[in-house]
Design an enzyme around this catalytic site. Structure first.
Site, PDB file in Angstrom:
ATOM      1  N   HIS A  26       0.834  -1.197   0.000  1.00 21.49           N
ATOM      2  CA  HIS A  26       0.000   0.000   0.000  1.00 21.49           C
ATOM      3  C   HIS A  26       0.867   1.244   0.000  1.00 21.49           C
ATOM      4  O   HIS A  26       2.044   1.200   0.352  1.00 21.49           O
ATOM      5  CB  HIS A  26      -0.929   0.019   1.223  1.00 21.49           C
ATOM      6  CG  HIS A  26      -0.200  -0.019   2.533  1.00 21.49           C
ATOM      7  ND1 HIS A  26       0.276  -1.199   3.080  1.00 21.49           N
ATOM      8  CD2 HIS A  26       0.140   0.951   3.411  1.00 21.49           C
ATOM      9  CE1 HIS A  26       0.867  -0.940   4.235  1.00 21.49           C
ATOM     10  NE2 HIS A  26       0.799   0.359   4.457  1.00 21.49           N
ATOM     11  N   CYS A  84       1.936   3.566  11.782  1.00 21.25           N
ATOM     12  CA  CYS A  84       2.894   3.079  10.799  1.00 21.25           C
ATOM     13  C   CYS A  84       3.219   4.215   9.845  1.00 21.25           C
ATOM     14  O   CYS A  84       2.534   5.244   9.846  1.00 21.25           O
ATOM     15  CB  CYS A  84       2.349   1.872  10.046  1.00 21.25           C
ATOM     16  SG  CYS A  84       0.934   2.234   8.973  1.00 21.25           S
TER      17      CYS A  84
END
Length: 716
Positions: free
Chosen positions: A65, A234
């Protein structure tokens, strides 16, 4: 608004064998649907994200991603591989691959949808249904969450552990009584894949209850459950952040622990209630980026790990924080505010290291003022000539149809912006040292430096003095009743008085004299002295390619523009010319000897042409990261040659940035371009020679995996 995923974005027979091939196959579906505008650019962003940290998860899941400017709307593509693809997960290849694409400015609603998907990936029933789906439309409906009947049917057909988990979940939904009789099964279902499932504590309670059927003691109060607050984050803030949150919450339920998670993701974050944090018995940080407002959790037992640990072993983390609490291990209590540039500093960092960080803070905040003000002034000179600085104020005289009036407007706006250089430099040096309380005395000291003609050096010293004064005041023990007014009244007042006194009456005049001496020295530079200075500045610009030494040379050149003269304009020209050489040389080398470079480096070489021409030295970083011992010396040699030649040719520059786009504003422009071309050729020849020698002894670097992995595009 389009749906997040459609049947056209699903491939149930993904034939790719590598993660790059899988990403390309799924990205091509996105491009075909018009959701990705530049396939190669998007794949480069995916690869850059993958290089930060593998995106494989336990349980056979891969989630490549990224956020990209090449994505038109939040999009998800799904592929299912029969043979499995290695995404770096500890338990082996992934058979379920989700490619998540978010636009650079993705809205919170869509990012919330993506976070919901991330949480569902922790659900065995959900993944089992996807493994058994036979039609792309059905898989898309499952992922969107708009076909619950399909999810139930898919779960019933799922095989292995996922099918078992789905059946147990169905049994739990059928009746609360059965769930109560099977606490061990419920706990197992609540534990995410790949984690240890608690067995003894949940099973012990019903056993004890069965052996003591006597009447309960009404006076006994149930013990308050152990309470944990957690932060998950993250680098991208799309998937791992929310998966770790879901995993920790499920493991907490299984262990009889209350877990409250603050997800610091791309959709923004809502701070945990301060009372909840105050009442917490322990803290878990599962993060790969800096935790925001970390000081809230000072004085509590803390477990600090990466975000993937929060996904893969939440039960262990919960057990660890409980053990720390039992032993009385807590983090240090909240101390005085930590300066921004000290937050990442280690306890062993030397004073020189911290000083460099403080100075770089000031320079980094100053650069936008340099670019805006300097380029406006340069543009004004291009339109109205060098006498435009004598034009009257546009507030008193402005003729809409005269070019000179517009040139005067640009010059005066640029002059105002340029006037902030020294105060901003001083203010943010102090900010780097002492956080926000340092801003007021820093700006005051910088403004005084301008008033007494202490210039750039005065700003540096004023910033350091202001930061030191505030740090000293912060060390004084203050009664609690006065702490509320310290940062807004007491510290700005006292520190401004002290800094003003020192700048006006103590250090200001000597620094102003030093600044005048430096200005006169630059004005008198000629011959061998100028050439040597140009070579030194060129070496500094190319040594760390945009790092601290590069910024020192650049700041030195920009400081001279505050009071421009012939010498300072020559310095600015030499610095910019040398800074353009490394990326241009790497671009030329990948063009004439492409076989010496990896495919990724050759792609970076195309971008390096533009970056170098725009005076963005950082365009050479991917090459230096892959092969520093050959690239950096080659770049330094070319930069030194260019800096020396620029000085020897007498080239001057009034603009602090712009690369070839401000060549018309350069004194001796043809000789200036010749100096850049010669330096570029020197660096190119050296890097080709050195890489060729390595290739002859060890094989072509293009064939080595290590070299190929290093070709990641770095944003300038």
């Amino acid at each position: 608004m389009s749906e997040l995923i459609t049947a056209e974005l699903v491939d149930l027979d993904l034939s790719a064998e590598t993660k790059d091939a899988a990403a390309r196959s799924l990205a091509e579906r996105m491009a075909a649907s018009g959701r990705v505008t530049d396939l190669e650019g998007f794949l480069a962003d995916v690869a850059a994200r993958e290089a930060q940290m593998p995106t494989g998860l336990d349980g056979g899941i891969g989630i490549p991603h990224c956020r990209s400017t090449h994505v038109t709307e939040p999009t998800l593509a799904f592929g299912r591989s029969a043979s499995g693809i290695d995404f770096g997960a500890p338990d082996g290849p992934a058979d379920l691959i989700f490619l998540i694409a978010a636009p650079a400015g993705g809205d919170a609603d869509h990012l919330s949808i993506l976070s919901t998907l991330a949480r569902h990936l922790m659900d065995g029933e959900f993944t089992g249904a996807l493994r058994s789906a036979t039609e792309p439309g059905r898989a898309a409906s499952l992922i969107r969450g708009d076909a619950p009947e399909a999810a139930e049917a898919g779960a019933a057909d799922a095989t292995g552990a996922d099918a078992t988990g789905a059946d147990e979940a169905g049994a739990d939904e059928a009746g609360a009584g059965e769930a109560a009789e099977e606490p061990t099964t419920a706990a197992a279902e609540a534990t995410p894949p790949g984690t240890a499932k608690p067995s003894t504590p949940p099973a012990a309670e019903p056993t004890a209850a069965a052996t003591e059927p006597a009447a309960p003691e009404p006076a006994a109060q149930p013990a308050a459950p152990f309470r944990i607050v957690a932060i998950t984050s993250c680098p991208t803030g799309i998937a791992h952040t929310y998966m770790a949150a879901e995993s920790l919450e499920k493991a907490g339920t299984a262990a009889g622990v209350e877990v409250f998670v603050e997800t610091q993701g791309s959709a923004g974050f809502k701070r945990l209630d301060p009372q909840l944090v105050a009442d917490a018995d322990g803290v878990i940080f599962a993060h790969d980026v800096e935790v925001r407002d970390k000081e809230r959790f000072a004085g509590k037992p803390i477990v600090d790990v990466g975000v993937k640990a929060g996904i893969n072993r939440p039960a262990e983390l919960i057990a660890e924080v409980r053990q720390k609490a039992a032993r009385g291990e807590v983090s240090a209590p909240a101390a005085r505010p930590t300066a921004p540039m000290d937050k990442g500093a280690g306890a062993t960092d030397s004073y020189a290291t911290r000083l460099r960080k403080w100075l770089m803070t000031g320079v980094s905040y100053m650069v936008p003022f340099v670019a805006a003000g300097g380029l406006l002034i340069a543009l004004a000179f291009a339109i109205g000539g060098y006498t435009i600085n004598k034009a009257p104020s546009v507030a008193d005289h402005f003729v809409w149809t005269e070019a000179t009036s517009w040139a005067a407007l640009l010059f005066q706006i640029g002059g105002v912006a340029f006037g902030f250089l020294v105060p901003v430099l001083a203010g943010f040096i102090a900010y780097g040292m002492a956080d926000r309380p340092g801003l007021v005395p820093g700006f005051v000291g910088g403004a005084i430096a301008l008033t007494i003609n202490a210039g750039f050096l005065g700003g540096l010293i004023a910033g350091l003095i202001a930061g030191a004064v505030v740090m000293a005041i912060q060390r004084v023990t203050i009664p609690p009743v006065l702490r509320g007014i310290m940062p807004v009244v007491v510290i700005p007042l006292i520190s401004s008085v002290i800094v003003g006194f020192l700048m006006f009456l103590v250090v200001g005049k000597p620094v102003a004299a030093l600044q005048k001496g430096l200005t006169d020295w630059l004005s008198g530079l000629s011959g061998a002295n100028a050439i040597i200075l140009g070579a030194i500045l060129g070496l500094m610009m190319c040594f760390d390619l945009g790092g601290p030494l590069n910024k020192v040379a650049y700041a030195f050149a920009v400081g001279g523009l505050a009071n421009p003269n012939e010498g300072s304009l020559k310095v600015m020209a030499a610095v910019m010319a040398a800074g353009m050489v490394p990326p241009l040389a790497m671009a030329l080398a990948t063009t004439v000897r492409g076989r010496l470079f990896t495919k990724a480096e050759r792609e970076n070489g195309k971008a390096a042409w533009v970056l170098g021409a725009s005076f963005i030295t950082e365009g050479a970083i991917p090459f230096a990261a892959a092969d520093p011992l050959r690239v950096i010396p080659s770049a330094m040699a070319g930069g030194a040659v260019t800096g020396a030649l620029s000085m020897a040719f007498g080239c001057t520059l009034r603009a602090p940035h712009g690369g070839i786009f401000v060549v018309p504003l350069i004194g001796q422009p043809l000789l200036y371009l010749l100096a850049i071309a010669i330096g570029t050729c020197v660096s190119t020849a050296l890097v080709i020679l050195l890489k060729g020698l390595r290739g002859a002894s060890a094989g072509s670097p293009a064939d080595t995996p290590a070299s190929d992995a290093s070709g990641v595009t770095v944003a300038a």
